[in-house]
Design a protein around this motif. Structure first.
Motif, PDB file in Angstrom:
ATOM      1  N   GLY A  83       0.795  -1.224   0.000  1.00 60.47           N
ATOM      2  CA  GLY A  83       0.000   0.000   0.000  1.00 60.47           C
ATOM      3  C   GLY A  83       0.825   1.269   0.000  1.00 60.47           C
ATOM      4  O   GLY A  83       0.292   2.348  -0.222  1.00 60.47           O
ATOM      5  N   ILE A  84       2.128   1.182   0.244  1.00 64.82           N
ATOM      6  CA  ILE A  84       3.000   2.363   0.233  1.00 64.82           C
ATOM      7  C   ILE A  84       4.070   2.127  -0.832  1.00 64.82           C
ATOM      8  O   ILE A  84       4.854   1.191  -0.736  1.00 64.82           O
ATOM      9  N   PHE A  85       4.072   2.969  -1.849  1.00 66.50           N
ATOM     10  CA  PHE A  85       4.945   2.759  -2.996  1.00 66.50           C
ATOM     11  C   PHE A  85       6.001   3.851  -3.157  1.00 66.50           C
ATOM     12  O   PHE A  85       6.819   3.789  -4.058  1.00 66.50           O
ATOM     13  N   TYR A  86       6.011   4.850  -2.307  1.00 65.03           N
ATOM     14  CA  TYR A  86       6.862   6.024  -2.528  1.00 65.03           C
ATOM     15  C   TYR A  86       8.127   6.015  -1.683  1.00 65.03           C
ATOM     16  O   TYR A  86       8.907   6.961  -1.741  1.00 65.03           O
ATOM     17  N   ARG A  87       8.371   4.972  -0.930  1.00 63.84           N
ATOM     18  CA  ARG A  87       9.596   4.911  -0.132  1.00 63.84           C
ATOM     19  C   ARG A  87      10.712   4.309  -0.986  1.00 63.84           C
ATOM     20  O   ARG A  87      11.173   3.200  -0.779  1.00 63.84           O
ATOM     21  N   ARG A  88      11.100   5.097  -1.955  1.00 70.24           N
ATOM     22  CA  ARG A  88      12.124   4.676  -2.898  1.00 70.24           C
ATOM     23  C   ARG A  88      12.691   5.913  -3.591  1.00 70.24           C
ATOM     24  O   ARG A  88      12.081   6.969  -3.598  1.00 70.24           O
ATOM     25  N   ASN A  89      13.876   5.751  -4.173  1.00 75.24           N
ATOM     26  CA  ASN A  89      14.486   6.813  -4.970  1.00 75.24           C
ATOM     27  C   ASN A  89      13.914   6.743  -6.388  1.00 75.24           C
ATOM     28  O   ASN A  89      13.510   5.677  -6.844  1.00 75.24           O
ATOM     29  N   GLN A  90      13.898   7.875  -7.068  1.00 73.31           N
ATOM     30  CA  GLN A  90      13.396   7.931  -8.435  1.00 73.31           C
ATOM     31  C   GLN A  90      14.479   8.464  -9.359  1.00 73.31           C
ATOM     32  O   GLN A  90      15.106   9.485  -9.054  1.00 73.31           O
ATOM     33  N   PHE A  91      14.711   7.754 -10.462  1.00 77.26           N
ATOM     34  CA  PHE A  91      15.657   8.227 -11.480  1.00 77.26           C
ATOM     35  C   PHE A  91      14.840   8.859 -12.589  1.00 77.26           C
ATOM     36  O   PHE A  91      13.977   8.222 -13.185  1.00 77.26           O
ATOM     37  N   LEU A  92      15.119  10.124 -12.880  1.00 80.31           N
ATOM     38  CA  LEU A  92      14.316  10.883 -13.843  1.00 80.31           C
ATOM     39  C   LEU A  92      14.969  11.017 -15.210  1.00 80.31           C
ATOM     40  O   LEU A  92      14.412  11.652 -16.092  1.00 80.31           O
ATOM     41  N   GLY A  93      16.150  10.412 -15.403  1.00 81.43           N
ATOM     42  CA  GLY A  93      16.733  10.334 -16.740  1.00 81.43           C
ATOM     43  C   GLY A  93      18.086  10.977 -16.924  1.00 81.43           C
ATOM     44  O   GLY A  93      18.535  11.790 -16.125  1.00 81.43           O
ATOM     45  N   ASN A  94      18.753  10.542 -18.022  1.00 76.72           N
ATOM     46  CA  ASN A  94      20.008  11.114 -18.514  1.00 76.72           C
ATOM     47  C   ASN A  94      19.678  12.015 -19.693  1.00 76.72           C
ATOM     48  O   ASN A  94      18.960  11.596 -20.608  1.00 76.72           O
ATOM     49  N   PHE A  95      20.213  13.220 -19.717  1.00 81.94           N
ATOM     50  CA  PHE A  95      19.945  14.141 -20.815  1.00 81.94           C
ATOM     51  C   PHE A  95      21.248  14.805 -21.251  1.00 81.94           C
ATOM     52  O   PHE A  95      22.009  15.286 -20.413  1.00 81.94           O
ATOM     53  N   ASN A  96      21.498  14.819 -22.565  1.00 83.65           N
ATOM     54  CA  ASN A  96      22.690  15.473 -23.115  1.00 83.65           C
ATOM     55  C   ASN A  96      22.361  16.927 -23.430  1.00 83.65           C
ATOM     56  O   ASN A  96      21.257  17.237 -23.868  1.00 83.65           O
ATOM     57  N   THR A  97      23.342  17.792 -23.215  1.00 81.62           N
ATOM     58  CA  THR A  97      23.155  19.209 -23.499  1.00 81.62           C
ATOM     59  C   THR A  97      24.500  19.838 -23.843  1.00 81.62           C
ATOM     60  O   THR A  97      25.555  19.321 -23.459  1.00 81.62           O
ATOM     61  N   THR A  98      24.428  20.941 -24.565  1.00 81.76           N
ATOM     62  CA  THR A  98      25.637  21.711 -24.851  1.00 81.76           C
ATOM     63  C   THR A  98      25.628  23.032 -24.077  1.00 81.76           C
ATOM     64  O   THR A  98      26.503  23.870 -24.261  1.00 81.76           O
ATOM     65  N   ALA A  99      24.635  23.203 -23.220  1.00 81.74           N
ATOM     66  CA  ALA A  99      24.472  24.457 -22.475  1.00 81.74           C
ATOM     67  C   ALA A  99      25.616  24.659 -21.480  1.00 81.74           C
ATOM     68  O   ALA A  99      26.196  23.710 -20.968  1.00 81.74           O
ATOM     69  N   VAL A 100      25.909  25.926 -21.223  1.00 83.89           N
ATOM     70  CA  VAL A 100      26.927  26.293 -20.236  1.00 83.89           C
ATOM     71  C   VAL A 100      26.304  26.319 -18.844  1.00 83.89           C
ATOM     72  O   VAL A 100      26.919  25.911 -17.866  1.00 83.89           O
ATOM     73  N   THR A 101      25.061  26.808 -18.780  1.00 83.21           N
ATOM     74  CA  THR A 101      24.339  26.849 -17.503  1.00 83.21           C
ATOM     75  C   THR A 101      22.984  26.182 -17.681  1.00 83.21           C
ATOM     76  O   THR A 101      22.514  25.967 -18.794  1.00 83.21           O
ATOM     77  N   SER A 102      22.374  25.893 -16.546  1.00 83.70           N
ATOM     78  CA  SER A 102      21.042  25.291 -16.557  1.00 83.70           C
ATOM     79  C   SER A 102      20.259  25.880 -15.388  1.00 83.70           C
ATOM     80  O   SER A 102      20.828  26.211 -14.347  1.00 83.70           O
ATOM     81  N   THR A 103      18.957  26.000 -15.574  1.00 83.07           N
ATOM     82  CA  THR A 103      18.089  26.490 -14.510  1.00 83.07           C
ATOM     83  C   THR A 103      17.118  25.379 -14.135  1.00 83.07           C
ATOM     84  O   THR A 103      16.459  24.801 -15.004  1.00 83.07           O
ATOM     85  N   ILE A 104      17.057  25.089 -12.849  1.00 84.42           N
ATOM     86  CA  ILE A 104      16.137  24.073 -12.342  1.00 84.42           C
ATOM     87  C   ILE A 104      15.013  24.799 -11.614  1.00 84.42           C
ATOM     88  O   ILE A 104      15.262  25.604 -10.722  1.00 84.42           O
ATOM     89  N   MET A 105      13.779  24.518 -12.019  1.00 84.64           N
ATOM     90  CA  MET A 105      12.612  25.130 -11.381  1.00 84.64           C
ATOM     91  C   MET A 105      11.779  24.019 -10.745  1.00 84.64           C
ATOM     92  O   MET A 105      11.627  22.955 -11.326  1.00 84.64           O
ATOM     93  N   TYR A 106      11.249  24.294  -9.542  1.00 86.27           N
ATOM     94  CA  TYR A 106      10.464  23.277  -8.848  1.00 86.27           C
ATOM     95  C   TYR A 106       9.369  23.928  -8.038  1.00 86.27           C
ATOM     96  O   TYR A 106       9.455  25.090  -7.634  1.00 86.27           O
TER      97      TYR A 106
END
Length: 197
Positions: A83-106
């Motif tokens: 009944g509890i499924f969220y007690r785990r880590n989540q991998f959200l993916g590998n992404f390639n980029t050529t950017a110098v900086t990145s902005t993370i919004m949450y």
């Protein structure tokens, strides 16, 4: 007289040659094996073969989540029960980029219930405590060449479990690199990897 004889002989000889060329009754001499007909082999169709799949170059800088989450010093081990499924880590993916900086919004993905997170870049804390609200908050990071591992750790679960959040990652030109949501329990992490080429 000799001249007349010579002219008459040349004329007769020429007429004879001309007459042979105009003779339409010419028949070719058949070969000895005239009864044997030339056998044409049947057309063969090549067997149908699927072309070989192109060989893809392995991506040397990709992070394998199974190997990543085996590190018990950095990642809490899964502890789901019925009944509890969220007690785990989540991998959200590998992404390639050529950017110098990145902005993370949450922000909080469900209703605002007091969820808090901590943000890491390559295992170094860059945001020690962020209260998630209904509006996006952001952090700008300078990307290093190669792997840039971003961990977002749930510090609590707010009033309603689990810790829910939505995030977006943008490059330095404003293009979305990734957009996702996570549902994790306290102490667990959502991980995204940006590979700067």
């Amino acid at each position: 007289m000799k001249k007349i004889f010579l002219i008459t002989a040349i004329t007769c000889f020429s007429a004879q040659i001309y007459a042979q060329e105009l003779n339409n009754k010419f028949k070719a001499i058949p070969p000895k094996d005239a009864e044997k007909k030339e056998v044409v082999p049947p057309k063969e169709t090549a067997p149908k073969e699927n072309p070989p799949a192109p060989v893809e170059k392995p991506a040397p800088l990709q992070v394998n989540p199974d190997d990543l989450f085996k590190d018990t010093n950095r990642y809490k081990q899964e502890a789901n029960v019925e009944g509890i499924f969220y007690r785990r880590n989540q991998f959200l993916g590998n992404f390639n980029t050529t950017a110098v900086t990145s902005t993370i919004m949450y922000r909080d993905a469900a209703f605002v219930d007091g969820d808090k997170v901590k943000v890491y870049l390559n295992d170094k804390v860059i945001e020690p405590e962020v209260f998630l609200t209904g509006d996006f908050k952001s952090v700008k990071i300078n990307l290093e060449k190669g792997i840039n591992k971003i961990d977002i750790e749930a510090l609590n679960e707010g009033f309603a479990s689990p810790n829910t959040a939505e995030f977006k990652v943008y490059d330095d030109k404003g293009n979305v690199i990734s957009s996702s949501e996570w549902n994790v329990g306290t102490g667990y992490k959502a991980v995204i990897v940006l590979v700067k080429e």
